[in-house]
Design a protein around this motif. Structure first.
Motif, PDB file in Angstrom:
ATOM      1  N   LEU A 151       0.840  -1.198   0.000  1.00  0.00           N
ATOM      2  CA  LEU A 151       0.000   0.000   0.000  1.00  0.00           C
ATOM      3  C   LEU A 151       0.879   1.253   0.000  1.00  0.00           C
ATOM      4  O   LEU A 151       0.627   2.203  -0.749  1.00  0.00           O
ATOM      5  N   ASP A 152       1.931   1.244   0.798  1.00  0.00           N
ATOM      6  CA  ASP A 152       2.861   2.384   0.840  1.00  0.00           C
ATOM      7  C   ASP A 152       3.591   2.581  -0.483  1.00  0.00           C
ATOM      8  O   ASP A 152       4.004   3.697  -0.799  1.00  0.00           O
ATOM      9  N   ALA A 153       3.746   1.509  -1.262  1.00  0.00           N
ATOM     10  CA  ALA A 153       4.470   1.587  -2.534  1.00  0.00           C
ATOM     11  C   ALA A 153       3.602   2.080  -3.693  1.00  0.00           C
ATOM     12  O   ALA A 153       4.125   2.375  -4.768  1.00  0.00           O
ATOM     13  N   LEU A 154       2.288   2.186  -3.479  1.00  0.00           N
ATOM     14  CA  LEU A 154       1.411   2.660  -4.549  1.00  0.00           C
ATOM     15  C   LEU A 154       1.684   4.126  -4.841  1.00  0.00           C
ATOM     16  O   LEU A 154       2.076   4.885  -3.946  1.00  0.00           O
ATOM     17  N   PRO A 155       1.465   4.549  -6.081  1.00  0.00           N
ATOM     18  CA  PRO A 155       1.708   5.957  -6.441  1.00  0.00           C
ATOM     19  C   PRO A 155       0.824   6.900  -5.617  1.00  0.00           C
ATOM     20  O   PRO A 155      -0.339   6.589  -5.341  1.00  0.00           O
ATOM     21  N   ASP A 156       1.392   8.047  -5.251  1.00  0.00           N
ATOM     22  CA  ASP A 156       0.663   9.031  -4.450  1.00  0.00           C
ATOM     23  C   ASP A 156      -0.641   9.447  -5.109  1.00  0.00           C
ATOM     24  O   ASP A 156      -1.656   9.610  -4.437  1.00  0.00           O
ATOM     25  N   ASP A 157      -0.632   9.624  -6.436  1.00  0.00           N
ATOM     26  CA  ASP A 157      -1.857  10.090  -7.093  1.00  0.00           C
ATOM     27  C   ASP A 157      -2.971   9.051  -7.051  1.00  0.00           C
ATOM     28  O   ASP A 157      -4.136   9.378  -7.257  1.00  0.00           O
ATOM     29  N   VAL A 163      -3.491   7.065  -4.202  1.00  0.00           N
ATOM     30  CA  VAL A 163      -3.990   6.970  -2.832  1.00  0.00           C
ATOM     31  C   VAL A 163      -4.346   8.312  -2.201  1.00  0.00           C
ATOM     32  O   VAL A 163      -5.093   8.358  -1.229  1.00  0.00           O
ATOM     33  N   ASP A 164      -3.849   9.404  -2.756  1.00  0.00           N
ATOM     34  CA  ASP A 164      -4.129  10.715  -2.160  1.00  0.00           C
ATOM     35  C   ASP A 164      -5.612  11.063  -2.171  1.00  0.00           C
ATOM     36  O   ASP A 164      -6.082  11.792  -1.309  1.00  0.00           O
ATOM     37  N   GLY A 165      -6.364  10.567  -3.128  1.00  0.00           N
ATOM     38  CA  GLY A 165      -7.785  10.879  -3.219  1.00  0.00           C
ATOM     39  C   GLY A 165      -8.677   9.981  -2.367  1.00  0.00           C
ATOM     40  O   GLY A 165      -9.882  10.209  -2.293  1.00  0.00           O
ATOM     41  N   LEU A 166      -8.094   8.981  -1.728  1.00  0.00           N
ATOM     42  CA  LEU A 166      -8.894   8.082  -0.895  1.00  0.00           C
ATOM     43  C   LEU A 166      -9.331   8.814   0.366  1.00  0.00           C
ATOM     44  O   LEU A 166      -8.519   9.395   1.071  1.00  0.00           O
ATOM     45  N   GLU A 167     -10.621   8.773   0.619  1.00  0.00           N
ATOM     46  CA  GLU A 167     -11.171   9.457   1.783  1.00  0.00           C
ATOM     47  C   GLU A 167     -12.107   8.512   2.521  1.00  0.00           C
ATOM     48  O   GLU A 167     -13.022   7.938   1.923  1.00  0.00           O
ATOM     49  N   ASN A 168     -11.884   8.352   3.802  1.00  0.00           N
ATOM     50  CA  ASN A 168     -12.742   7.536   4.652  1.00  0.00           C
ATOM     51  C   ASN A 168     -12.795   6.090   4.155  1.00  0.00           C
ATOM     52  O   ASN A 168     -13.870   5.517   3.978  1.00  0.00           O
ATOM     53  N   VAL A 169     -11.613   5.507   3.919  1.00  0.00           N
ATOM     54  CA  VAL A 169     -11.493   4.125   3.461  1.00  0.00           C
ATOM     55  C   VAL A 169     -10.620   3.359   4.444  1.00  0.00           C
ATOM     56  O   VAL A 169      -9.522   3.798   4.771  1.00  0.00           O
ATOM     57  N   ALA A 170     -11.112   2.226   4.905  1.00  0.00           N
ATOM     58  CA  ALA A 170     -10.342   1.350   5.780  1.00  0.00           C
ATOM     59  C   ALA A 170      -9.846   0.163   4.962  1.00  0.00           C
ATOM     60  O   ALA A 170     -10.598  -0.434   4.194  1.00  0.00           O
ATOM     61  N   GLU A 175      -9.121  -2.968  -6.360  1.00  0.00           N
ATOM     62  CA  GLU A 175     -10.158  -2.529  -5.421  1.00  0.00           C
ATOM     63  C   GLU A 175     -10.177  -1.002  -5.272  1.00  0.00           C
ATOM     64  O   GLU A 175     -11.250  -0.407  -5.135  1.00  0.00           O
ATOM     65  N   ILE A 176      -9.030  -0.375  -5.311  1.00  0.00           N
ATOM     66  CA  ILE A 176      -8.993   1.095  -5.274  1.00  0.00           C
ATOM     67  C   ILE A 176      -9.668   1.662  -6.522  1.00  0.00           C
ATOM     68  O   ILE A 176     -10.372   2.668  -6.462  1.00  0.00           O
ATOM     69  N   ALA A 177      -9.495   0.999  -7.647  1.00  0.00           N
ATOM     70  CA  ALA A 177     -10.160   1.436  -8.880  1.00  0.00           C
ATOM     71  C   ALA A 177     -11.674   1.428  -8.700  1.00  0.00           C
ATOM     72  O   ALA A 177     -12.372   2.327  -9.174  1.00  0.00           O
ATOM     73  N   HIS A 178     -12.202   0.423  -8.018  1.00  0.00           N
ATOM     74  CA  HIS A 178     -13.644   0.385  -7.752  1.00  0.00           C
ATOM     75  C   HIS A 178     -14.066   1.576  -6.899  1.00  0.00           C
ATOM     76  O   HIS A 178     -15.149   2.134  -7.106  1.00  0.00           O
TER      77      HIS A 178
END
Length: 115
Positions: free
Chosen positions: A16-22, A24-31, A97-100
């Protein structure tokens, strides 16, 4: 392949830390959650997005539970022969899953070559 739950969770955090910032930066309120298996007990499902895609929502209100991205440890371990392959599959599953979350469905993921 086998790996204990703590080791698997560390691997997921690393990926998860290795994913590109662009991404994961838009993820809001996701566990992000690791579970052993899906509720049906099968090993067919590697992960799932449980929530409402940002393309289908207005905004979060007070007291709403976070969306969840779940990775299934036993399913991922069952399909992998070594840690390198496991890291690759965890990475692919996280991206899927982030794409979803962003409203990208399976058909579009296939067209983009992500699934």
């Amino acid at each position: 392949m086998s790996m204990d739950a703590d080791g698997f969770e560390r691997l997921v955090i690393d990926e998860l830390d290795a994913l590109p910032d662009d991404m994961v930066d838009g993820l809001e309120n996701v566990a992000f959650v690791v579970e052993d298996r899906p509720a049906d007990g099968s090993l067919d499902l590697l992960g799932e997005y449980d929530g409402t895609a940002i393309t289908d929502r207005d905004r979060y209100g007070f007291g709403e539970l976070p969306d969840r991205i779940v990775l299934y440890r036993e399913s991922l371990l069952a399909m992998c022969d070594d840690e390198e392959q496991l890291r690759d599959e965890v990475h692919i599953t996280l991206v899927h899953e982030i794409a979803h979350y962003y409203g990208i469905d399976d058909e579009e993921l296939h067209e983009l070559g992500w699934a």
